[in-house]
Design an enzyme around this catalytic site. Structure first.
Site, PDB file in Angstrom:
ATOM      1  CE  LYS A 106     -11.260   2.990   2.986  1.00 24.50           C
ATOM      2  NZ  LYS A 106     -10.804   3.725   4.150  1.00 24.50           N
ATOM      3  CD  GLU A 130      -3.198   0.459   2.148  1.00 23.36           C
ATOM      4  OE1 GLU A 130      -3.965  -0.509   1.984  1.00 23.36           O
ATOM      5  OE2 GLU A 130      -3.222   1.171   3.155  1.00 23.36           O
ATOM      6  CG  HIS A 190       6.331 -29.315   4.057  1.00 22.20           C
ATOM      7  ND1 HIS A 190       6.759 -30.614   3.953  1.00 22.20           N
ATOM      8  CD2 HIS A 190       7.026 -28.768   5.087  1.00 22.20           C
ATOM      9  CE1 HIS A 190       7.664 -30.855   4.894  1.00 22.20           C
ATOM     10  NE2 HIS A 190       7.842 -29.749   5.594  1.00 22.20           N
TER      11      HIS A 190
HETATM   12  C1  G6Q Z   1      -4.090   2.267   5.510  1.00 23.05           C
HETATM   13  C2  G6Q Z   1      -5.211   2.551   4.639  1.00 23.05           C
HETATM   14  C3  G6Q Z   1      -6.365   1.599   4.780  1.00 23.05           C
HETATM   15  C4  G6Q Z   1      -7.257   1.884   5.960  1.00 23.05           C
HETATM   16  C5  G6Q Z   1      -8.546   1.089   5.864  1.00 23.05           C
HETATM   17  C6  G6Q Z   1      -9.483   1.369   6.986  1.00 23.05           C
HETATM   18  O1  G6Q Z   1      -3.084   2.916   5.543  1.00 23.05           O
HETATM   19  O2  G6Q Z   1      -5.590   3.853   4.768  1.00 23.05           O
HETATM   20  O3  G6Q Z   1      -5.961   0.268   4.851  1.00 23.05           O
HETATM   21  O4  G6Q Z   1      -6.602   1.604   7.159  1.00 23.05           O
HETATM   22  O5  G6Q Z   1      -9.155   1.352   4.650  1.00 23.05           O
HETATM   23  O6  G6Q Z   1      -9.786   2.725   7.062  1.00 23.05           O
HETATM   24  P1  G6Q Z   1     -10.492   3.323   8.328  1.00 23.05           P
HETATM   25  O7  G6Q Z   1      -9.599   3.104   9.502  1.00 23.05           O
HETATM   26  O8  G6Q Z   1     -10.708   4.775   8.023  1.00 23.05           O
HETATM   27  O9  G6Q Z   1     -11.778   2.579   8.499  1.00 23.05           O
END
Ligand code: G6Q
Length: 555
Positions: free
Chosen positions: A512, A353, A384
């Site tokens: 999202k 990410e 394995h």
């Molecule tokens: C991490 C990203 C992503 C995030 C999740 C949850 O660095 O931003 O993985 O943590 O999408 O987001 P929320 O904590 O805002 O629910």
């Protein structure tokens, strides 16, 4: 500075690569009995052996020069000093402040954030200890036996990984559960065996808008209300960790149970923040302090060690060497410690990410490859399963191996067997097996020449497969804290060298947005026409089938 691959140093590295690309580590070890001493580093109880990599002293000199040319030192200070190095979101990147133990101020926009950091940690510890010591009571005046963390991504993987890793340090009569998937199976399977009177929920969401988390949180809330009869007991059973305190309160969570995050903590770097609530409940405040201490010591190492002695910098440069010169597309993380079984998944998010980006800090598309595909599994299980490809496949997969010298409950017979695999595998991956060796083995087994001829090519192992090995005394909270931070900073250094912003995640934001758009189309059974034929076809098939599966109750 000229663009990365046009720089004279990059060209020097390229020329050097052409000199060493056919070298074999087996010969490197034969020619230099000091290789292990030259290519290994230490941080407290962590030994980092990178001698089984396809590098010479000259390679490392060039790579360290590259780090120097990319101003790594200045960037490190910019990060620790709270400069807005997350340029696309105009934010500081200060997860380091969350484990800062030196008592000095850390300024964001001229304001010292340390008092707020310490205060929030104090609140987290207070709640955690109340639950651990059974002072916190549910609606029937019973102590809490089960804690359910509802969150996803950065609000899930870090706490999950750490609570698993520190299982021996956890209370055994307090169960921590993690629900991340919006698939109803996840929350249903979790709640099925729980008693609402003794269950405590943590809604962990920095934004408090993530669909998966909010749908699960609403289901949990409804489950609680159904059992209690009304929402009068939410205060005793729900807490939230978020930077959107307003939304958490609107959800019905008592302000006293809402813990603050800040926009200068990225989700995947947030396990040091109040997102740690389930961790502190599991392992207690002293162990959590040790985790922070280990993290802090790794921060100090990163800030103060010379580039040549700096473990995260060295890890990062080795990654650049394979990624950009050997054209390796992947890297494997292989812990030989069962408690680290979620470590590869955690690192997958942290690395991919952060550095899965194709646009540089100036907004141009890069003309070199950036973050690798990171994958991994418990080393023994992987042996394995997919080690075949590591040994004899056509791809170069540099691997990190992590192993404890001893375990919390050390049973010598088990542990020696485990460690024999660590040493044997790294040696075999490095050395391989030559044609002569394979021939001699088959001959010794009594095979005739025809049989040997048929089998021989399959019994040859090319070797020269790079591994870096981390050996640590045992997986204590402090050691775990340090290990996590070494990887965090490795990712940061690579991002600087690739000139990308490791701290945004527009690809995650896209997911999202897309899902929330399509969600409304699933509210009715009318055929969808607005997408491409595949997406329309899939949505409409789903709608037709759900009618068949559930009749009129399909919505
Ligand atoms: C991490 C990203 C992503 C995030 C999740 C949850 O660095 O931003 O993985 O943590 O999408 O987001 P929320 O904590 O805002 O629910």
């Amino acid at each position: 500075m000229p663009k990365l691959i046009q720089s004279s140093l990059w060209k020097t590295l390229d020329a050097h690569f052409n000199e060493v690309k056919h070298s074999h580590m087996r010969d490197m070890f034969d020619q230099d009995s000091q290789r292990f001493d030259k290519f290994s580093l230490k941080l407290n109880d962590i030994l980092f052996d990178y001698s089984k990599n396809i590098v010479t002293e000259k390679t490392m000199d060039h790579l360290y020069a590259l780090a120097e040319e990319c101003d790594i030192r200045q960037w490190i200070e910019k990060m620790f000093d709270g400069e807005a190095i997350n340029n696309t979101e105009n934010r500081a990147v200060l997860h380091t402040a969350l484990r800062n133990r030196d008592g000095l101020p850390v300024l964001v926009d001229g304001e010292d954030i340390m008092p707020a950091v310490c205060e929030e940690l104090k609140r987290v510890k207070k709640l955690a200890e109340a639950i651990r010591t059974r002072l916190w009571r549910g609606y029937y005046d019973q102590p809490i036996t089960d804690v359910v963390n509802i969150g996803i991504g950065g609000s899930h993987l870090g706490p999950l990984m750490v609570t698993e890793a520190l299982t021996p340090y956890s209370l055994h009569d307090l169960n921590i559960h993690y629900v991340s998937n919006v698939d109803e199976n996840h929350i249903n399977d979790t709640l099925e065996h729980l008693n609402p009177a003794t269950t405590f929920f943590i809604i962990a969401s920095k934004s408090f808008t993530t669909q998966d988390t909010m749908v699960n949180a609403e289901t949990a809330r409804q489950w609680h209300i159904n059992k209690v009869g009304d929402d009068s007991q939410i205060d005793k059973h729900f807490s939230a960790v978020s930077s959107n305190v307003k939304a958490a309160k609107e959800f019905g969570i008592d302000e006293n149970n809402v813990f603050q995050m800040w926009d200068w903590v990225g989700g995947r770097y947030s396990l040091w923040s109040a997102i740690s609530l389930p961790i502190v409940i599991a392992i207690g405040t002293e162990n959590f302090d040790e985790l922070l201490q280990g993290a802090y010591e790794a921060d100090q190492h990163f800030r103060s060690a010379s580039l040549e002695e700096n473990i995260p910098v060295t890890m990062a440069l080795l990654g650049i060497w394979y990624n950009n010169f050997f054209d390796a597309q992947t890297m494997a993380v292989l812990p030989y410690d069962q408690h680290l079984n979620k470590f590869p998944a955690y690192l997958q998010q942290a690395d991919m990410e952060s550095n899965g980006k194709c646009v540089d800090r100036q907004g141009s598309v890069v003309d070199y490859t950036t973050g690798p595909v990171l994958f991994g599994e418990i080393g023994i299980a992987a042996q394995h399963a997919f080690f075949q490809l590591l040994h004899q496949g056509t791809k170069l997969v540099p691997a990190d191996i992590l192993a404890p010298v001893s375990n919390f409950h050390c049973i010598a017979r088990h542990h020696r067997a485990l460690m024999s695999n660590v040493f044997a595998q790294t040696e075999a991956l490095m050395k391989g097996k030559t044609e002569q060796e394979a021939y001699a083995e088959l001959k010794a087994e009594g095979l005739d020449e025809d049989a040997i001829k048929a089998l021989l090519p399959n019994k040859i192992f090319p070797g020269n497969r790079p591994t870096s090995t981390f050996l640590f005394n045992s997986l204590s909270p402090a050691t775990l804290g340090s290990l996590i931070v070494l990887y965090e900073h490795k990712i940061f250094v690579q991002g600087i060298i690739w000139n990308i912003n490791s701290f945004d995640q527009w690809g995650v934001e896209l997911g999202k947005q897309l899902a929330s758009g399509i969600l409304h189309e699933l509210d009715d059974n009318a055929p969808t026409k607005q997408h491409d034929s595949s997406t329309n076809g899939l949505i409409n098939y789903y709608k037709e089938q759900r009618i068949k599966n559930k009749g009129e109750n399909s919505l």
